[in-house]
Enzyme design. Structure first.
Site, mmCIF file in Angstrom:
data_model
loop_
_atom_site.group_PDB
_atom_site.id
_atom_site.type_symbol
_atom_site.label_atom_id
_atom_site.label_comp_id
_atom_site.label_asym_id
_atom_site.label_seq_id
_atom_site.Cartn_x
_atom_site.Cartn_y
_atom_site.Cartn_z
ATOM 1 N N ALA A 258 70.379 6.067 38.992
ATOM 2 C CA ALA A 258 69.612 5.803 40.318
ATOM 3 C C ALA A 258 70.308 5.342 41.717
ATOM 4 C CB ALA A 258 68.340 5.216 39.897
ATOM 5 N N GLU B 77 67.456 -6.989 38.367
ATOM 6 C CA GLU B 77 67.739 -6.671 36.824
ATOM 7 C C GLU B 77 67.668 -8.029 36.281
ATOM 8 O OE1 GLU B 77 68.482 -4.227 34.801
ATOM 9 O OE2 GLU B 77 68.576 -2.263 36.210
ATOM 10 N N ARG C 270 73.292 5.885 29.011
ATOM 11 C CA ARG C 270 73.855 4.492 29.350
ATOM 12 C C ARG C 270 74.760 4.055 28.291
ATOM 13 N NH1 ARG C 270 68.295 3.746 29.622
ATOM 14 N NH2 ARG C 270 67.441 3.493 31.667
ATOM 15 N N ASN D 171 74.678 -0.984 34.633
ATOM 16 C CA ASN D 171 74.993 -1.355 35.890
ATOM 17 C C ASN D 171 76.641 -0.802 36.402
ATOM 18 O OD1 ASN D 171 72.829 -3.483 37.005
ATOM 19 N ND2 ASN D 171 73.583 -4.366 34.906
ATOM 20 N N LYS E 126 68.652 13.188 3.297
ATOM 21 C CA LYS E 126 69.843 13.915 2.799
ATOM 22 C C LYS E 126 69.506 15.174 2.295
ATOM 23 C CE LYS E 126 73.365 12.790 -0.717
ATOM 24 N NZ LYS E 126 73.219 13.081 -2.269
HETATM 25 N N1 GLY Z 1 70.313 0.739 36.416
HETATM 26 C C1 GLY Z 1 69.250 1.228 35.883
HETATM 27 C C2 GLY Z 1 68.896 1.730 34.741
HETATM 28 O O1 GLY Z 1 69.868 1.738 33.755
HETATM 29 O O2 GLY Z 1 67.859 2.069 34.445
#
Ligand code: GLY
Length: 672
Positions: A44, A52, A306, A333, A513
């Protein structure tokens, strides 16, 4: 001329480092597999260390430092490229709802800044916040205003970075997938890619959520789903001029009338796509926070991954090889931390200058503190104590009296996004008693136990009371489809297995499995039936761990249809014949991008260790433990063998030579 620096990863971190190094006179190449897959594209663009609410001090400091240089950094990029990055010091408003944490227990006078060491926050009461930002949800009863937080348009930034890279003469190889890092004698000597081998003097790993596909770093993907809406043109005045940051939601207005809404946080591995549940949650939260949004047209949905580490801090600085630097794991971040990461990494590479902050982000924090590797990796299940005498303690594998802790860099085993520290899986069949089985499970240190769904259903001998026999809050159940002769049967039994795991409290357990075994004599799996069943079960959302003959092509097909592992057999089930398929298992290990679990046929700890030395990710051993004369003792031996084999694999064995080579070098000896 060879490269001075080769950067693996073409996201915001890799590109920012490349530019900084180039500006300092280095010849730089960036290898990028797929620019659009990077979190850079999905983010974003919030520059939000305050909103945060980062609790780690070093991380706070790192984030603040990066935010403080952002304006200059983006300005320079804009000058260099003529492109706008959308940097906007718009501040962040963090409204809170009644009853929510954050409604002021601690209350500075309204409108007075609260100094947070190097940051500023203001508390706004109900009236003030609704006045400051029109259109907030009625349940908002106050909130924090973080004037120093900001934003950048991450996609515009990415374009500017790419343009800067080009204009500065950094070589960017888009579409180049790095497949391995070639190391010799403690140095990186090249990287293997789909376009051949690349070499440089120094290497930087900036591979985000994919890092542990190249190096054993504890980085895993945390999926975020997002969407954007557009403020209709008929609204003359733009209604939102700052970021709204609520619990589980943020709303980021861009100056081009787009509004970004994010983001879910899902530990589901690299499972792509937007889901109705994900988008529904985002919309619900967003509308509660800022109701007007419900009328704006939806423009786009997307998702990203992320790069998360266990402590949610990045891994920065020198790696285990002198000429390898890590810049990964920026988690939430990455966009914010790009300029400071680039500056600190460039200082390190160009001037061998290590900023004191870097020590907090060194990869070695994830190395074990234990000097006994078996302790590091074993897991003790909480099962009832066996009435039999306790086993003697295992001898320490490394002397603890004189040696300093041995640094060991290893990542846990990750299967379908779930993390395990033990690399040995066991089963429950063939034991002489339930107590022996319980004690063996404990001694094996395993975290995954496979259970034959059909045998539990029919209460087959040894499977009565299984539900109560193991502590399923600690042991992850791997239901198996043993006894199924066709794909259809296996699919049916897999579904029952999922229900069984649910009944035992493992709501989110979707593991199976997969065994499709029509042949009763050798119990060899049917490759075609297995592939058909796997395809269907993957579609149904199962994490499929298929039991197969050691066939590299089949393993590849199974991986392609989305299986979570492949489980090649070493020799027929229960035969204890050892590693009969070793050459093919080696090929599977070389090619697989999912964990390879050697299953079936291992008869002794030396065979278990050998499979792990070859680079298998894990083992599944049942008969060799259950049918030993002393199963718990054998379970412990297998545990140690799996650990020893893994350590040997990490350590790298000596090359085999044709001739003898004296252990003591001859240089310096008196010859006459
Ligand atoms: N930086 C915001 C997120 O990872 O959602």
């Amino acid at each position: 001329m060879t490269n001075d620096v080769l950067i693996i990863g073409g996201g915001v971190i890799g590109l920012a480092i490349a530019i900084e190094l180039k500006l300092r006179g280095k010849k730089v190449t960036v290898l990028s597999r797929d620019f659009h897959a990077a979190a850079t594209h999905a983010a974003a663009g919030m520059l939000a260390p305050d909103a945060e609410n980062i609790s780690n001090q070093a991380m706070q400091e790192l984030c603040w430092r990066s935010r403080s240089i952002y304006a200059d950094w983006t300005h320079k990029l804009e000058q260099l490229t003529g492109l706008n990055t959308g940097y906007w010091p718009c501040g962040i408003l963090a409204p809170v709802f009644s009853g929510e944490e954050g409604v002021k227990s601690f209350s500075p006078s309204p409108h007075l800044p609260t100094s947070l060491s190097s940051s500023t926050a203001y508390w706004l009461d109900r009236e003030a916040i609704h006045q400051y930002q029109l259109g907030l949800g009625e349940e908002v009863v106050g909130g924090w205003w973080y004037p120093e937080d900001a934003q950048v348009d991450n996609r515009a930034l990415a374009k500017a970075l790419l343009s800067a890279v080009q204009s500065l003469g950094v070589e960017l190889k888009e579409g180049t997938a790095t497949e391995g890092i070639i190391q010799q004698q403690g140095q990186v000597v090249g990287v293997q890619t789909n376009a051949g081998i690349w070499r440089a003097e120094h290497y930087v790993l900036a591979t985000g959520a994919w890092s542990n596909q190249l190096f054993p770093l504890p980085v895993r993907p945390i999926k975020g789903q997002m969407l954007s809406v557009r403020v209709p043109e008929f609204l003359a005045e733009f209604p939102l001029a700052r970021i709204l940051f609520g619990r589980d939601i943020y709303i980021v207005p861009r100056r081009d009338r787009r509004i970004i809404i994010g983001a879910t946080s899902e530990d589901v591995g690299f499972t792509g796509q937007n889901t109705p549940a994900g988008i529904q949650t985002l919309l619900q939260h967003a509308i509660r926070l800022y109701p007007q949004i419900q009328h704006y047209p939806i423009e786009e949905l997307w998702w990203g991954f992320r790069p998360a580490t266990p402590d949610e801090l990045p891994i920065l600085g020198t790696g285990p090889c002198q000429n390898l630097t890590f810049a990964v794991g920026h988690y939430r971040n990455g966009i914010l931390l790009a300029p400071i990461t680039a500056a600190l990494i460039a200082d390190l590479i160009c001037e061998q200058k290590s900023d004191s902050l870097l020590s907090h982000f060194h990869y070695s924090r994830f190395q074990t503190k234990s000097s006994t590797p078996n302790q590091m990796l074993t897991h003790t299940a909480n099962v009832p104590h066996s009435p039999t005498a306790p086993l003697p303690d295992a001898p320490p594998l490394v002397s603890t009296s004189t040696s300093v802790p041995l640094p060991i860099t290893d990542t846990p085993l990750v299967i379908a996004g779930k993390t395990f520290t033990s690399r040995l899986m066991t089963g429950t069949g063939k034991y002489r008693s339930i107590e022996e089985m319980q004690q063996s499970v404990v001694e094996s240190g395993c975290q995954i136990v496979t259970v034959a769904v059909r045998r539990v259903q029919t209460n087959a001998p040894g499977h009565e009371g299984l539900a109560e026999a193991l502590d399923w809050t600690k042991i992850w159940m791997l239901p198996n489809t043993a006894g199924c002769k066709t794909a259809e049967e296996a699919i049916r039994v897999a579904r029952l297995g999922r229900e069984m795991a649910k009944l035992l409290g493992q709501e989110d357990n979707n593991f199976v499995k997969l065994e499709v075994i029509p042949d009763p004599k050798y119990l060899l799996p049917d490759p075609i039936g297995t592939l058909q069943a796997a395809e269907q079960l993957v579609k149904e959302g199962f994490a499929v761990l298929p039991y197969i003959n050691a066939d590299p092509m089949l393993a590849k097909h199974l991986e392609e249809v989305g299986c979570a592992t492949v489980m090649p057999l070493a020799s027929p089930i229960g035969s204890g014949q050892g590693l009969k398929t070793i050459a093919n298992i080696q090929i599977i290990i070389e090619n697989a991008k999912v964990p390879v679990v050697v299953d079936a046929g291992i008869g002794s700890p030396s065979e278990a260790a050998q499979a792990m030395e070859m680079g298998a990710d894990a083992l599944l051993i049942n008969s060799a433990i259950a049918l030993a004369q002393n199963p718990p003792l054998m379970a412990r031996a297998m545990n140690m063998a799996a650990v020893a084999g893994r350590l040997a694999y990490l350590a790298g064995r000596m090359p085999i030579k044709n001739y003898a080579n004296a252990s003591s070098p001859l240089t310096g000896t008196i010859t006459n």
